[in-house]
Design an enzyme around this catalytic site. Structure first.
Site, PDB file in Angstrom:
ATOM      1  N   GLU A   1     -13.533   9.427 -25.535  1.00 27.44           N
ATOM      2  CA  GLU A   1     -14.777  10.323 -25.890  1.00 27.44           C
ATOM      3  C   GLU A   1     -15.099  11.371 -26.378  1.00 27.44           C
ATOM      4  OE1 GLU A   1     -15.346  12.129 -20.686  1.00 27.44           O
ATOM      5  OE2 GLU A   1     -16.345   9.821 -20.623  1.00 27.44           O
TER       6      GLU A   1
ATOM      7  N   HIS B   1       7.509  -6.263 -25.697  1.00 27.47           N
ATOM      8  CA  HIS B   1       7.995  -8.143 -24.786  1.00 27.47           C
ATOM      9  C   HIS B   1       6.201  -7.952 -25.310  1.00 27.47           C
ATOM     10  CE1 HIS B   1      12.164  -7.593 -24.375  1.00 27.47           C
ATOM     11  NE2 HIS B   1      11.779  -6.316 -24.314  1.00 27.47           N
TER      12      HIS B   1
ATOM     13  N   LYS C   1     -24.743   3.504 -18.165  1.00 32.38           N
ATOM     14  CA  LYS C   1     -25.495   3.741 -16.716  1.00 32.38           C
ATOM     15  C   LYS C   1     -26.698   3.632 -16.454  1.00 32.38           C
ATOM     16  CE  LYS C   1     -22.332   7.502 -16.419  1.00 32.38           C
ATOM     17  NZ  LYS C   1     -21.670   8.864 -15.879  1.00 32.38           N
TER      18      LYS C   1
HETATM   19  O1  LIG Z   1     -17.377  14.903 -12.486  1.00 33.11           O
HETATM   20  P1  LIG Z   1     -18.331  13.750 -12.060  1.00 33.11           P
HETATM   21  O2  LIG Z   1     -19.636  14.235 -12.553  1.00 33.11           O
HETATM   22  O3  LIG Z   1     -18.715  12.819 -12.114  1.00 33.11           O
HETATM   23  O4  LIG Z   1     -18.117  12.772 -13.766  1.00 33.11           O
HETATM   24  C1  LIG Z   1     -17.000  12.510 -13.485  1.00 33.11           C
HETATM   25  C2  LIG Z   1     -17.354  10.971 -14.872  1.00 33.11           C
HETATM   26  O5  LIG Z   1     -17.766  10.093 -15.375  1.00 33.11           O
HETATM   27  C3  LIG Z   1     -19.007  11.333 -16.360  1.00 33.11           C
HETATM   28  O6  LIG Z   1     -19.952   9.267 -16.625  1.00 33.11           O
HETATM   29  C4  LIG Z   1     -18.348  10.705 -17.778  1.00 33.11           C
HETATM   30  O7  LIG Z   1     -18.308   9.997 -18.730  1.00 33.11           O
HETATM   31  C5  LIG Z   1     -16.817  11.393 -17.758  1.00 33.11           C
HETATM   32  O8  LIG Z   1     -17.105  12.103 -19.462  1.00 33.11           O
HETATM   33  C6  LIG Z   1     -16.858  12.765 -16.263  1.00 33.11           C
HETATM   34  O9  LIG Z   1     -15.269  13.182 -16.080  1.00 33.11           O
END
Ligand SMILES: O=P(O)(O)OC[C@H]1O[C@H](O)[C@H](O)[C@@H](O)[C@@H]1O
Length: 415
Positions: A275, A296, A405
């Site tokens: 990331e 392996h 997302k």
């Molecule tokens: O702590 P949160 O807001 O739930 O995020 C949790 C995770 O999800 C996101 O999609 C990011 O890609 C991460 O960098 C992050 O650690």
């Protein structure tokens, strides 16, 4: 003074001149990191100036969790759980008065979560929900399912005493719910991103609840921070070597470890580097392999395949335990210890891969203790952040994660 993680670049195929060229910008990158003015660099000085009162509160909450339950379910994804799982699986406290720590919300599998519910059905339970945003799908779904289970077992009022929340200080629905329901809670600091947050309450609460010495972990991180600050540390040099290898087309870094307990540390490394570095069409793709297991399977590719990678070996100098191999194992192996044989694998693999021109970086990790785990965390965070700066990307954002997302939301709306 205790030992430090040692960096061995003698087989990296990076010569002094290349290292110097890649290191142009190193001073600037380090100054930027330590300036205290860059967003999301709160982790840099944290080992020196963390809030001592908050640490005591974390320890008190961990003690309460230990008294309340047999199983602590940690709910979170990405940076909100990987550090804790890496520490807990690497260090295993061995204490018998601590809860088993399970993890939920790292996937959207109905099977995984149904099996988890079945497993915890008759156990005393606590939840530790960790989400900076409070809106991440995986954690939200898992939290609602497990909260239901908690209500069923204890009723709403008692359930609230068994929920520990770690989220943004002021905003988000998890913060609102925490204030409303009166959960014990901690903060994901504004100036520290999820993947750099292991040494905040995000990692420390579950790790302490598992019976692991978090003060030692912070002391180890402090030793690494002091070394970097005083230019004795090797993390920034590793960043320069990585960039030199990338400029030669080595676009994959294979982290290799010979202690299976480092599996989740490998997963943590993948998130940290993936990331942080993979953006603007740039970066080194991080992979992690467990040896000798993966020799392996993936060993063939490393020895004989497309040479687009370099290897970073995490060699543990003093593994926690050992066993003597009995006579029946035959002349070559009998009488040796398993760790000696494991070390022979380390040296054998390096020799074989070196012979075909694979660049090999070796890190010597003194022991897998909380102290050295803290050092490892800080070491790699520094290597990663400095690498990002050297490569001209912001190592603290992850804009690309959002695309899938919004597409997923569109699909959900049609259901
Ligand atoms: O702590 P949160 O807001 O739930 O995020 C949790 C995770 O999800 C996101 O999609 C990011 O890609 C991460 O960098 C992050 O650690």
């Amino acid at each position: 003074m205790r030992e430090m993680i040692k960096l061995d670049l003698s087989r990296s195929r990076v010569d002094a001149q290349e290292l110097q060229a890649a290191a142009a910008g190193l001073e600037e990158a380090k100054a930027k990191l330590w300036s205290g003015e860059e967003p999301f660099t709160g982790w840099v000085k944290l080992p020196f100036d963390y809030d001592r009162t908050e640490l005591e509160e974390v320890l008190a909450a961990a003690e309460q969790i230990q008294k309340q339950c047999d199983i602590l379910v940690v709910i979170g994804i990405g940076g909100s759980y990987l550090g804790a799982q890496a520490a807990i699986s690497t260090l295993k406290s061995g204490k018998d008065n601590v809860p088993e720590v399970c993890f939920a919300g790292q996937n959207l599998s109905g099977t995984y979560h149904k099996e988890l519910l079945d497993r915890i059905k008759d156990k005393e339970l606590c939840l530790c929900v960790i989400s900076k945003s409070g809106t991440t799908t995986e954690s939200s779904v898992a939290f609602s399912i497990l909260k239901d289970e908690l209500y069923r077992k204890y009723g709403k009022e008692e359930a609230a005493k068994r929920i520990y929340a770690i989220t943004d200080a002021n905003k988000g629905i998890l913060r609102e719910e925490t204030a409303r329901e009166g959960y014990v809670s901690f903060v994901v600091p504004d100036d520290i991103g999820g993947r750099y947050s292991v040494l905040t309450a995000v990692g420390l609460l579950p790790i302490a609840a598992a019976g692991i010495d978090i003060k030692e972990m912070l002391a180890g991180a402090e030793s690494a921070a002091a070394a970097e600050k005083e230019d004795r540390g090797a993390a920034a040099s590793l960043a320069a070597a990585r960039m030199a290898l990338l400029s030669r087309g080595k676009a994959i870094e294979v982290f290799e470890y010979y202690e299976p307990s480092l599996f989740f540390f490998g997963e943590w490394l993948k998130q940290l580097f993936g990331e942080s570095e993979g953006k603007d069409g740039k970066g080194i793709f991080p992979a992690a392999l467990q040896f000798s297991t993966d020799l392996h399977s993936m060993g063939q590719f490393l020895q004989d395949g497309n040479q687009i990678f370099f290897e970073t070996v995490l060699n543990v100098m003093k593994p926690a335990q050992d066993i003597l191999v009995p006579e029946s194992a035959g002349q070559l192996l009998a009488g040796k210890s398993m760790n000696e044989i494991n070390q022979a694998a380390v040296e054998g693999v390096i020799a074989a891969h070196e012979a075909v021109g694979v660049p090999i970086i070796k890190l010597e990790i003194p022991e897998l203790t909380p102290y050295y785990f803290g050092q490892m965390v800080y070491f790699f965070e520094t290597t990663c952040a400095v690498s990002g700066y050297l490569n001209g990307v912001n190592p603290f954002d992850q804009p690309g994660v959002e695309s899938y997302k919004s597409e997923m939301r569109k699909v959900l709306m049609k259901l």
